[in-house]
Design an enzyme around this catalytic site. Structure first.
Site, PDB file in Angstrom:
ATOM      1  N   LYS A   1       0.837  -1.194   0.000  1.00  0.00           N
ATOM      2  CA  LYS A   1       0.000   0.000   0.000  1.00  0.00           C
ATOM      3  C   LYS A   1       0.875   1.249   0.000  1.00  0.00           C
ATOM      4  O   LYS A   1       2.054   1.196   0.365  1.00  0.00           O
ATOM      5  CB  LYS A   1      -0.857   0.033   1.273  1.00  0.00           C
TER       6      LYS A   1
ATOM      7  N   ARG B   1      -9.691 -11.907   2.777  1.00  0.00           N
ATOM      8  CA  ARG B   1     -10.519 -13.014   2.283  1.00  0.00           C
ATOM      9  C   ARG B   1      -9.793 -14.346   2.393  1.00  0.00           C
ATOM     10  O   ARG B   1     -10.422 -15.396   2.533  1.00  0.00           O
ATOM     11  CB  ARG B   1     -10.972 -12.699   0.847  1.00  0.00           C
TER      12      ARG B   1
HETATM   13  N1  BES Z   1      -8.009  -3.894   4.643  1.00  0.00           N
HETATM   14  C1  BES Z   1      -8.239  -3.548   3.280  1.00  0.00           C
HETATM   15  C2  BES Z   1      -9.599  -2.891   3.051  1.00  0.00           C
HETATM   16  C3  BES Z   1      -9.854  -1.575   3.718  1.00  0.00           C
HETATM   17  C4  BES Z   1      -9.710  -0.403   3.021  1.00  0.00           C
HETATM   18  C5  BES Z   1     -10.314  -1.504   5.017  1.00  0.00           C
HETATM   19  C6  BES Z   1      -9.978   0.812   3.608  1.00  0.00           C
HETATM   20  C7  BES Z   1     -10.585  -0.289   5.621  1.00  0.00           C
HETATM   21  C8  BES Z   1     -10.424   0.869   4.917  1.00  0.00           C
HETATM   22  C9  BES Z   1      -8.163  -4.802   2.422  1.00  0.00           C
HETATM   23  O1  BES Z   1      -7.312  -5.805   2.878  1.00  0.00           O
HETATM   24  C10 BES Z   1      -7.683  -4.391   1.081  1.00  0.00           C
HETATM   25  O2  BES Z   1      -6.560  -3.972   0.976  1.00  0.00           O
HETATM   26  N2  BES Z   1      -8.521  -4.540   0.060  1.00  0.00           N
HETATM   27  C11 BES Z   1      -8.182  -4.201  -1.271  1.00  0.00           C
HETATM   28  C12 BES Z   1      -8.650  -5.327  -2.164  1.00  0.00           C
HETATM   29  C13 BES Z   1      -8.182  -5.209  -3.581  1.00  0.00           C
HETATM   30  C14 BES Z   1      -6.672  -5.416  -3.635  1.00  0.00           C
HETATM   31  C15 BES Z   1      -8.885  -6.235  -4.415  1.00  0.00           C
HETATM   32  C16 BES Z   1      -8.907  -2.914  -1.616  1.00  0.00           C
HETATM   33  O3  BES Z   1     -10.046  -2.728  -1.169  1.00  0.00           O
HETATM   34  O4  BES Z   1      -8.324  -2.076  -2.291  1.00  0.00           O
HETATM   35 MN    MN Z   2      -5.320  -5.519   2.204  1.00  0.00          MN
END
Ligand code: BES
Ligand code: MN
Ligand code: ZN
Length: 482
Positions: free
Chosen positions: A264, A338
């Site tokens: 990230k 997931r």
């Molecule tokens: N923990 C994040 C999702 C999240 C985002 C929680 C903002 C709280 C606030 C999750 O693990 C994630 O990174 N999801 C990705 C999935 C994508 C790579 C398919 C996302 O939502 O960008």
């Molecule tokens: Mn994530």
């Protein structure tokens, strides 16, 4: 926080702060609206400008009593149109003012309260009074919480114990979400679970070796890139008599989500200590169950990991073996929740529960779609959806049902394994939910709650401070116990 129901005159309450509620309709005649304060009513009314105070819910004006009544401060709080939710926010404003003024006792005089309003004001006050300030060291930043809350006009005492149990659960969840990832890492979360054990709650923890032996390839892969080893946590609450139902609650416990090799940005990971929010709700619900002791059997199942980067991190193109035998091709290591939940859900199905509910800060897409108020509800079981909606309404928490159609499963088709772990940008929270459905046995009623929006606030919203909110503890505890 101890709650006392008082019937005496509010003006006689010897507390740090007395909150008096005024509805929008009554705001134009403040002297009358504040008549419970006796002589003081006219002086307060004269000191408040009508444009400054409209009676809108959540609005508050503080005045010092200057010794004319026993309470040190008076907060005039708006009740809006007097809905239960407006009472909740009014009490939240009172809680916030009490904390800012460093008072440790407060009283609420908001008129006659129904049982639902009594619950709402207790929960609202606790949320507004909550602050995560334990790391502030300057004396002027130290503001104690209210210890004694006196509620005037409460309907009856029957709602009190359960509501206090729920507040204790919410407070635990808020603290766990707010704590830095250096404090709440997988083993620390396991210790929090162990500390919840009692005569009716047993807690089993698996370490990273046992997790491998137990074929949990999702938890293993996500956890292996961290120096803080993964933990699998199983809490089990058993009622003393016959259980009416058996429920499994699964929680995503990513104590920090750096994204893994699909790293990230700094901004994207700033608040990712909140990514154990699902497991925080599970632990908060167990905190409440320990006091309420309902006649349902409840399993709490948590996959606790840090999603980090080191020489052993899982990689793009890896193929994971989830506990139920299915394989997953990795296209993005940041879609890690997931993978953790896949093992948790597979394990939950082996317990043959009547219902499974999972909670996870799973997708940014859920935040984009619904913002901070609504948790996204995914289920193909209409009765379960209706029950959860009812409990969320009682709790004053937002729930919005989202679609879960089979035809989008095509987006998860993989070349090398059974499924891939991302389904593209379109319908991102739905494809995440469809991914999870691969790990739930057919025929077991299951609901997935994507709580990415409501778990953690960057700025104050409604009756909440910035930070962890504890939302869904009340909804789920009510669903389990009502
Ligand atoms: N923990 C994040 C999702 C999240 C985002 C929680 C903002 C709280 C606030 C999750 O693990 C994630 O990174 N999801 C990705 C999935 C994508 C790579 C398919 C996302 O939502 O960008
Ligand atoms: Mn994530
Ligand atoms: Zn995550």
């Amino acid at each position: 926080m101890n709650v006392h129901y008082s019937t005496a005159s509010a003006a006689d309450a010897a507390v740090g702060l007395l909150a008096v509620g005024v509805s929008k309709a009554d705001a134009n005649d403040l002297t009358r609206a504040l008549s419970s304060l006796g002589d003081l009513a006219a002086s307060i009314a004269a000191s408040i400008h009508t444009h400054d105070f409209t009676g809108a819910a959540g609005q508050s004006i503080i005045v010092a009593s200057l010794g004319r009544i026993p309470a040190r401060y008076i907060a005039v709080v708006g009740l809006g149109e007097s809905s239960d939710d407006e009472y909740r926010r009014a009490a939240g404003a009172a809680g916030k003012e009490a904390r800012e003024r460093r008072v440790t006792s407060a009283a609420l005089s908001l008129g006659d309260l129904s049982p639902a309003q009594t619950r709402a004001v207790m929960e609202g006050f606790a949320a507004g009074n909550y602050r995560f300030d334990k790391y502030k060291t300057r004396e002027r930043d130290q503001k104690p919480a209210v210890e004694d809350l006196h509620v005037f006009g409460a309907a009856d005492a029957s709602v009190q114990d359960k509501t206090q149990a729920i507040i204790a659960g919410q407070t635990l969840t808020r603290d766990l979400v707010n704590e830095p990832a250096a404090v709440i890492y997988p083993e620390a979360l396991a210790q929090v679970a162990r500390d919840l054990a009692n005569d009716q709650i047993t807690v089993t923890i698996w370490d990273e070796k046992k997790i491998v032996e137990e074929n949990m390839g999702g938890i293993t892969a996500v956890g292996q890139g961290s120096d803080r080893p993964a933990r699998f946590i199983h809490l089990h609450y058993r009622p003393t008599g016959e259980a009416r139902q058996t429920v499994a609650l699964c929680g995503k416990g990513v104590t920090f989500d750096a994204g893994g090799l699909s790293l990230k940005s700094s901004a994207g990971m700033q608040t990712m200590r909140c990514d154990m929010g699902g497991s925080g709700v599970v632990l908060g619900v167990f905190r409440a169950l320990a006091d309420i002791r309902p006649d349902v059997e409840v399993h709490g199942i948590i996959g606790a990991v840090e999603n980090m980067v080191n020489g052993n991190s899982f990689k793009l193109g890896d193929i994971l073996h989830i506990r139920n035998g299915k394989t997953v091709e990795i296209h993005n290591t940041d879609a890690e929740g997931r993978l953790v939940l896949a093992d948790c859900l597979s394990y939950a199905c082996e317990l043959k529960p009547d219902t499974i509910i999972d909670l996870a800060t799973l997708t940014g897409a859920a935040v984009v779609a619904l913002g901070e108020y609504y948790s996204a509800l995914f289920t193909n079981y209409d009765d379960l959806a209706a029950e959860l909606h009812r409990s969320a309404d009682d709790a004053g928490e937002g729930l919005w049902r989202m679609p879960l159609p089979d035809f989008y499963k095509d987006k998860l088709k993989a070349e090398w394994a059974d499924v891939k772990n991302v389904g593209g940008r379109a319908a991102g929270s739905t494809t995440a939910a469809l991914f999870l459905s691969e790990f739930v046995e057919d025929g077991i009623p299951w609901a997935h709650l994507d709580i990415a929006g409501p778990t953690f606030f960057n700025t104050a919203f409604r009756h909440f401070r910035p930070g962890g909110t504890g939302q869904m503890v009340s909804t789920l505890t009510r669903w389990l116990t009502d």
